[in-house]
Design a protein around this motif. Sequence first.
Motif: not given
Length: 166
Positions: A32-36, A72-80, A115-123
Amino acid sequence: MRYYREGEDNKAADAALRKSLAAASVEILSIRQEQCYYAQLADERALSEEDESRLLWLLAETFEPTKTANASFLPVGAAGSVLEVGPRLSFATAFSSNAVSICESCGLPQVVRLECSRRFLVETQPQLTAAQLQGHANAVHDPMTECVYTEPLESFTATGAEAAAP
């Protein structure tokens, strides 16, 4: 200050990261991806509620304003594990220069860098640690102009970002 935008995934970055992980014989469950957006203010005082609302409006997608927030839109406590890459901190990007000019024109002169960064949640299976995932960062960023953020930035100094040579 940080703001997050959930949006359409960057398909090229997704494919490159999948290829890099597959080469390491790792089963990918999801990416999953999002921008910060990191905003630096002229002084340490917080923005007024009206000014923060204006900045959030500037960062939001026109037709999907609910996809931008200060959490953040990435799930808190995600397995990844989260991999975050963004511009090197030693210089302001052209994006930042333009964004600061727009902020000034909209009555937000206290924003001095954005500034804009890219975030990846990887499971994956097996699950990778954040440090192991950083080994695949070159698949999604240009090491000449970007670096890995090992933790969310508090300022635009080198602390919190990997300063590895390209």
